[in-house]
Design a protein around this motif. Structure first.
Motif, short mmCIF file in Angstrom:
data_model
loop_
_atom_site.label_atom_id
_atom_site.label_comp_id
_atom_site.label_asym_id
_atom_site.label_seq_id
_atom_site.Cartn_x
_atom_site.Cartn_y
_atom_site.Cartn_z
N ALA A 81 0.83 -1.21 0.00
CA ALA A 81 0.00 0.00 0.00
C ALA A 81 0.86 1.25 0.00
O ALA A 81 0.59 2.22 -0.74
CB ALA A 81 -0.93 -0.01 1.21
N GLY A 101 1.23 3.63 -3.32
CA GLY A 101 0.84 5.03 -3.14
C GLY A 101 1.92 6.02 -3.51
O GLY A 101 1.63 7.19 -3.79
N LEU A 158 -4.76 -7.34 -8.85
CA LEU A 158 -5.83 -6.45 -8.41
C LEU A 158 -6.81 -7.17 -7.48
O LEU A 158 -7.26 -6.61 -6.47
CB LEU A 158 -6.58 -5.87 -9.61
CG LEU A 158 -5.81 -4.88 -10.47
CD1 LEU A 158 -6.67 -4.44 -11.66
CD2 LEU A 158 -5.38 -3.66 -9.66
N THR A 211 -8.23 -3.94 -4.96
CA THR A 211 -8.23 -2.57 -5.46
C THR A 211 -8.58 -2.56 -6.94
O THR A 211 -8.92 -3.59 -7.53
CB THR A 211 -6.87 -1.90 -5.20
OG1 THR A 211 -6.96 -0.51 -5.46
CG2 THR A 211 -5.77 -2.50 -6.08
N SER A 212 -8.49 -1.40 -7.56
CA SER A 212 -8.82 -1.25 -8.98
C SER A 212 -7.86 -0.27 -9.61
O SER A 212 -7.11 0.45 -8.92
CB SER A 212 -10.25 -0.73 -9.13
OG SER A 212 -10.34 0.61 -8.64
N GLY A 262 -8.70 2.39 -11.11
CA GLY A 262 -9.16 3.71 -10.70
C GLY A 262 -8.61 4.12 -9.35
O GLY A 262 -8.22 5.28 -9.14
N ASP A 263 -8.57 3.17 -8.42
CA ASP A 263 -8.03 3.46 -7.10
C ASP A 263 -6.54 3.81 -7.19
O ASP A 263 -6.06 4.71 -6.49
CB ASP A 263 -8.19 2.25 -6.18
CG ASP A 263 -9.64 1.98 -5.80
OD1 ASP A 263 -10.46 2.92 -5.87
OD2 ASP A 263 -9.95 0.83 -5.44
N LEU A 264 -5.80 3.08 -8.03
CA LEU A 264 -4.37 3.34 -8.17
C LEU A 264 -4.11 4.72 -8.75
O LEU A 264 -3.20 5.43 -8.32
CB LEU A 264 -3.72 2.26 -9.04
CG LEU A 264 -3.73 0.84 -8.44
CD1 LEU A 264 -3.26 -0.18 -9.47
CD2 LEU A 264 -2.85 0.78 -7.19
N ALA A 295 -6.20 7.26 -8.55
CA ALA A 295 -6.62 8.23 -7.53
C ALA A 295 -5.58 8.35 -6.43
O ALA A 295 -5.44 9.41 -5.80
CB ALA A 295 -7.96 7.81 -6.93
N GLY A 296 -4.79 7.27 -6.23
CA GLY A 296 -3.75 7.29 -5.22
C GLY A 296 -2.50 8.03 -5.64
O GLY A 296 -1.58 8.20 -4.84
#
Length: 300
Positions: free
Chosen positions: A174, A178, A190, A195-196, A198-200, A202-203
């Protein structure tokens, strides 16, 4: 220089002597080691950082790096043994017996981290070196130390069977995901991470590459996405395919002048296409021959 940071080991592959006796033959390997070799063969300025032994197997690793034009001068050398992975085949399926306790690679610690010269433009991390201790802590510390000033990429290449401390490993991934500018993952990664793409993004990732095996690779960035189909080749085995893709992507970004934070922040489909194409083309050659044997630039 693109500095690959992670495991190098010796794969002991099953063979047979002339007298018909079972034997094992040593071959240099390791996911991050393979990426460094592929980068060097593609003509990119490549470096390798790990804990390397001064034993005979460590010399094999050093020789292989030098033969592919990889600079290993930053590696931490010690008299501890080299990690060995003995491979046995049962009905065509590989099983591994790892000998990794107190090895040069495993015992790399945060206290061993070098100061990096200015010509290191990017760092690559991943593989099973993020699982063990204290080496996993060392690579995490190095990435988090350098992420503000240099491009960082991670390919977690998750192998659940190697994970002994799942909460600690998840926490490490994580933190590193990040901090990464570039992330390469598979569908299986994934799912395990929960997670996805999109999450990556957004991170904070500028580029996420999702490999889909024989289909190809999908690339995502905050401004869009693209897809490059895999080349049609006769597959011998898939060992080192993802490692080679990583090298091709990084080499292509470097060639295009995009392997820097401003370049990645302004990605377009047109600018990214040559790097994705290089990664896919290089991986296709690797899967067309036995073992992790990345192509040289002249083969492309």
């Amino acid at each position: 220089m693109i500095l690959c940071c992670g495991e190098a080991l010796i794969d002991m592959l099953p063979r047979q002597t002339a007298a018909g006796e079972p034997a094992f033959a040593p071959y240099p390997g390791g996911a991050v080691f393979n990426t460094a070799i592929a980068l060097g063969r593609l003509g990119a300025p490549a470096g390798f950082y790990s804990g390397l032994s001064t034993d005979l197997f460590g010399q094999l690793l050093d020789d292989a790096l030098a033969a592919s034009g990889v600079d290993a001068s930053l590696a931490r050398r010690s008299a501890r043994p080299t990690t060995l992975a003995f491979v046995t085949l049962t009905d065509g399926h590989a099983q591994y017996a790892f000998y990794d306790e107190n090895t040069a690679g495993r015992m790399l610690s945060p206290d061993d981290l070098p100061a990096l010269p200015a010509h290191v433009e990017a760092l690559f991390f991943g593989g099973i070196s993020l699982v063990g201790e204290p080496c996993g802590a060392a690579y995490e510390a190095l990435m988090l130390r350098e992420a503000g000033a240099r491009v960082t990429m991670i390919d977690p290449n998750i192998r659940p069977g190697f994970v002994t401390d799942e909460p600690g490993y998840r926490s490490r991934l994580a933190a590193m995901l990040g901090a990464a500018d570039i992330v390469k993952v598979s569908d299986e990664d994934l799912v395990w991470l929960g997670t996805s793409v999109g999450d990556l993004l957004a991170g904070g990732a500028h580029l996420v590459c999702l490999t889909e095996g024989a289909k190809g690779v999908r690339a995502f960035w905050p401004g869009g996405e693209s897809f490059v189909a895999a080349r049609k080749v006769e597959v011998v085995d898939t060992v080192g395919a993802g490692d080679t893709f990583n090298a091709g992507l990084l080499a292509g970004l470097s060639r295009a002048g995009l392997l820097n934070k401003p370049g990645l922040a302004a990605l377009t489909a047109e600018a990214l296409a040559p790097a994705l194409d290089l990664g896919v083309a290089a991986a296709a050659i690797t899967v067309s021959r036995a073992g992790a044997n990345p192509p040289w630039a002249r083969e492309l």
